[in-house]
Motif scaffolding. Structure first.
Motif, PDB file in Angstrom:
ATOM      1  N   ALA A  19       0.833  -1.201   0.000  1.00 46.85           N
ATOM      2  CA  ALA A  19       0.000   0.000   0.000  1.00 46.85           C
ATOM      3  C   ALA A  19       0.870   1.255   0.000  1.00 46.85           C
ATOM      4  CB  ALA A  19      -0.937  -0.007   1.206  1.00 46.85           C
ATOM      5  N   ILE A  20       1.945   1.264   0.799  1.00 49.91           N
ATOM      6  CA  ILE A  20       2.841   2.422   0.825  1.00 49.91           C
ATOM      7  C   ILE A  20       3.514   2.599  -0.531  1.00 49.91           C
ATOM      8  CG2 ILE A  20       5.008   3.275   1.817  1.00 49.91           C
ATOM      9  CD1 ILE A  20       4.133   2.007   4.475  1.00 49.91           C
ATOM     10  N   PHE A  21       3.978   1.497  -1.120  1.00 47.53           N
ATOM     11  CA  PHE A  21       4.597   1.572  -2.441  1.00 47.53           C
ATOM     12  C   PHE A  21       3.594   2.056  -3.489  1.00 47.53           C
ATOM     13  CE2 PHE A  21       5.693  -0.460  -6.510  1.00 47.53           C
ATOM     14  CZ  PHE A  21       6.922   0.144  -6.721  1.00 47.53           C
ATOM     15  N   LEU A  26       1.645   6.133  -7.212  1.00 41.94           N
ATOM     16  CA  LEU A  26       0.522   6.932  -7.688  1.00 41.94           C
ATOM     17  C   LEU A  26       0.849   8.421  -7.647  1.00 41.94           C
ATOM     18  CD1 LEU A  26      -2.412   6.918  -8.658  1.00 41.94           C
ATOM     19  CD2 LEU A  26      -3.106   7.068  -6.267  1.00 41.94           C
ATOM     20  N   LEU A  27       1.505   8.880  -6.555  1.00 40.26           N
ATOM     21  CA  LEU A  27       1.876  10.293  -6.474  1.00 40.26           C
ATOM     22  C   LEU A  27       2.876  10.652  -7.569  1.00 40.26           C
ATOM     23  CD1 LEU A  27       2.217  10.842  -2.622  1.00 40.26           C
ATOM     24  CD2 LEU A  27       0.480  11.801  -4.139  1.00 40.26           C
ATOM     25  N   GLY A  28       3.796   9.748  -7.864  1.00 42.43           N
ATOM     26  CA  GLY A  28       4.755   9.995  -8.926  1.00 42.43           C
ATOM     27  C   GLY A  28       4.100  10.006 -10.300  1.00 42.43           C
ATOM     28  N   ALA A  29       3.116   9.147 -10.498  1.00 38.82           N
ATOM     29  CA  ALA A  29       2.433   9.071 -11.791  1.00 38.82           C
ATOM     30  C   ALA A  29       1.559  10.293 -12.025  1.00 38.82           C
ATOM     31  CB  ALA A  29       1.595   7.799 -11.863  1.00 38.82           C
ATOM     32  N   TRP A  34       7.588  15.417  -6.678  1.00 36.73           N
ATOM     33  CA  TRP A  34       8.297  16.380  -5.843  1.00 36.73           C
ATOM     34  C   TRP A  34       7.903  16.245  -4.372  1.00 36.73           C
ATOM     35  CZ3 TRP A  34       5.347  19.720  -3.034  1.00 36.73           C
ATOM     36  CH2 TRP A  34       4.027  19.884  -3.429  1.00 36.73           C
ATOM     37  N   LEU A  35       6.649  15.831  -4.142  1.00 36.73           N
ATOM     38  CA  LEU A  35       6.183  15.647  -2.768  1.00 36.73           C
ATOM     39  C   LEU A  35       6.909  14.464  -2.110  1.00 36.73           C
ATOM     40  CD1 LEU A  35       4.154  16.632  -0.648  1.00 36.73           C
ATOM     41  CD2 LEU A  35       2.528  14.984  -1.567  1.00 36.73           C
ATOM     42  N   VAL A  36       7.031  13.391  -2.885  1.00 42.33           N
ATOM     43  CA  VAL A  36       7.755  12.220  -2.378  1.00 42.33           C
ATOM     44  C   VAL A  36       9.218  12.575  -2.147  1.00 42.33           C
ATOM     45  CG1 VAL A  36       8.484   9.866  -2.926  1.00 42.33           C
ATOM     46  CG2 VAL A  36       6.166  10.619  -3.483  1.00 42.33           C
ATOM     47  N   ASN A  37       9.824  13.290  -3.093  1.00 42.78           N
ATOM     48  CA  ASN A  37      11.221  13.689  -2.938  1.00 42.78           C
ATOM     49  C   ASN A  37      11.425  14.590  -1.728  1.00 42.78           C
ATOM     50  OD1 ASN A  37      12.014  12.246  -5.152  1.00 42.78           O
ATOM     51  ND2 ASN A  37      11.833  13.973  -6.570  1.00 42.78           N
ATOM     52  N   SER A  38      10.491  15.496  -1.481  1.00 47.50           N
ATOM     53  CA  SER A  38      10.639  16.387  -0.324  1.00 47.50           C
ATOM     54  C   SER A  38      10.535  15.610   0.985  1.00 47.50           C
ATOM     55  CB  SER A  38       9.610  17.514  -0.369  1.00 47.50           C
ATOM     56  OG  SER A  38       8.301  16.993  -0.286  1.00 47.50           O
ATOM     57  N   PHE A  39       9.654  14.593   1.036  1.00 48.79           N
ATOM     58  CA  PHE A  39       9.579  13.753   2.235  1.00 48.79           C
ATOM     59  C   PHE A  39      10.867  12.966   2.443  1.00 48.79           C
ATOM     60  CE2 PHE A  39       4.801  13.905   2.008  1.00 48.79           C
ATOM     61  CZ  PHE A  39       4.655  14.586   3.211  1.00 48.79           C
ATOM     62  N   LEU A  40      11.450  12.460   1.363  1.00 42.78           N
ATOM     63  CA  LEU A  40      12.711  11.729   1.476  1.00 42.78           C
ATOM     64  C   LEU A  40      13.855  12.648   1.918  1.00 42.78           C
ATOM     65  CD1 LEU A  40      12.530   9.369  -1.622  1.00 42.78           C
ATOM     66  CD2 LEU A  40      12.211   8.777   0.781  1.00 42.78           C
ATOM     67  N   ILE A  41      13.877  13.874   1.400  1.00 41.52           N
ATOM     68  CA  ILE A  41      14.906  14.832   1.810  1.00 41.52           C
ATOM     69  C   ILE A  41      14.727  15.196   3.282  1.00 41.52           C
ATOM     70  CG2 ILE A  41      15.686  17.218   1.507  1.00 41.52           C
ATOM     71  CD1 ILE A  41      15.176  16.808  -1.513  1.00 41.52           C
ATOM     72  N   LEU A  42      13.493  15.412   3.703  1.00 42.71           N
ATOM     73  CA  LEU A  42      13.218  15.730   5.103  1.00 42.71           C
ATOM     74  C   LEU A  42      13.629  14.575   6.014  1.00 42.71           C
ATOM     75  CD1 LEU A  42      11.964  17.735   7.103  1.00 42.71           C
ATOM     76  CD2 LEU A  42       9.794  16.573   6.748  1.00 42.71           C
ATOM     77  N   PHE A  43      13.338  13.356   5.604  1.00 42.41           N
ATOM     78  CA  PHE A  43      13.733  12.184   6.376  1.00 42.41           C
ATOM     79  C   PHE A  43      15.256  12.084   6.476  1.00 42.41           C
ATOM     80  CE2 PHE A  43      14.611   7.574   6.681  1.00 42.41           C
ATOM     81  CZ  PHE A  43      13.999   7.334   7.908  1.00 42.41           C
ATOM     82  N   GLY A  44      15.956  12.352   5.371  1.00 46.61           N
ATOM     83  CA  GLY A  44      17.420  12.338   5.382  1.00 46.61           C
ATOM     84  C   GLY A  44      17.997  13.405   6.300  1.00 46.61           C
ATOM     85  N   LEU A  45      17.393  14.597   6.275  1.00 44.04           N
ATOM     86  CA  LEU A  45      17.861  15.661   7.172  1.00 44.04           C
ATOM     87  C   LEU A  45      17.632  15.305   8.630  1.00 44.04           C
ATOM     88  CD1 LEU A  45      16.790  18.886   5.259  1.00 44.04           C
ATOM     89  CD2 LEU A  45      19.091  17.976   5.577  1.00 44.04           C
TER      90      LEU A  45
END
Length: 124
Positions: A19-21, A26-29, A34-45
Motif C-alpha cells: 500500500a505504501i509503495f 501513484l503520487l509519482g504518476a 516532488w512531494l515524495v522527494n521532499s519527504f525523502l529529503i526531510l527524512f534524510g535531514l
C-alpha cells in the motif's frame, strides 16, 4: 510447536508495504513526485541532524574547554573560556581569559607576590 512471532512473515505486513509503495507510485504518476522527494529529503535531514549537532558540539567544546591551574593554590581543573567560576579547592573567584585562569579582583587591586628572604645572623 510455536514459531517466533517476530520471525513470521504475515500477509498483513506485505499488504501494508504494498500500500505504501502504491501510494508513492501513484503520487509519482500523477505528477507529485516532488512531494515524495521532499519527504525523502526531510527524512534524510532528520537522520543527519543529530550527527551534525554532535560533531559541532565536540568542535565547540574543544575550542572552549580550558584546563589550567588556580593562580592561588595551583590546583588544576577545567572550565569554559570567558566565564567566571570559583576554584573547587580554595574557593577563590576566578575568570578565564585567553586560555588561563586569572583572579577576579576589584579594579585598582595590586597583585603582590611574597618572596622568602633567608635570615642571616650577623655577629659583632
Amino acid at each position: 510447536m510455536r514459531l517466533n512471532s517476530s520471525l513470521q512473515f504475515t500477509l498483513g505486513n506485505l499488504a501494508r508495504w504494498l500500500a505504501i509503495f502504491a501510494v508513492i507510485w501513484l503520487l509519482g504518476a500523477v505528477g507529485l513526485g516532488w512531494l515524495v522527494n521532499s519527504f525523502l529529503i526531510l527524512f534524510g535531514l532528520l537522520l543527519l541532524a543529530p550527527v551534525i549537532a554532535f560533531v559541532g558540539f565536540r568542535w565547540w567544546l574543544e575550542r572552549n574547554l580550558i584546563q589550567d591551574k588556580c593562580p592561588v593554590c595551583r590546583y588544576e581543573f577545567t572550565g569554559l573560556n570567558k566565564t567566571e567560576l570559583q576554584c573547587p579547592n580554595c574557593g577563590e573567584p576566578l575568570k578565564i581569559e585567553q586560555g588561563h585562569f586569572h583572579r577576579l579582583t576589584p579594579p585598582g587591586t595590586i597583585e603582590v607576590q611574597a618572596v622568602e628572604v633567608k635570615s642571616q645572623r650577623v655577629e659583632d
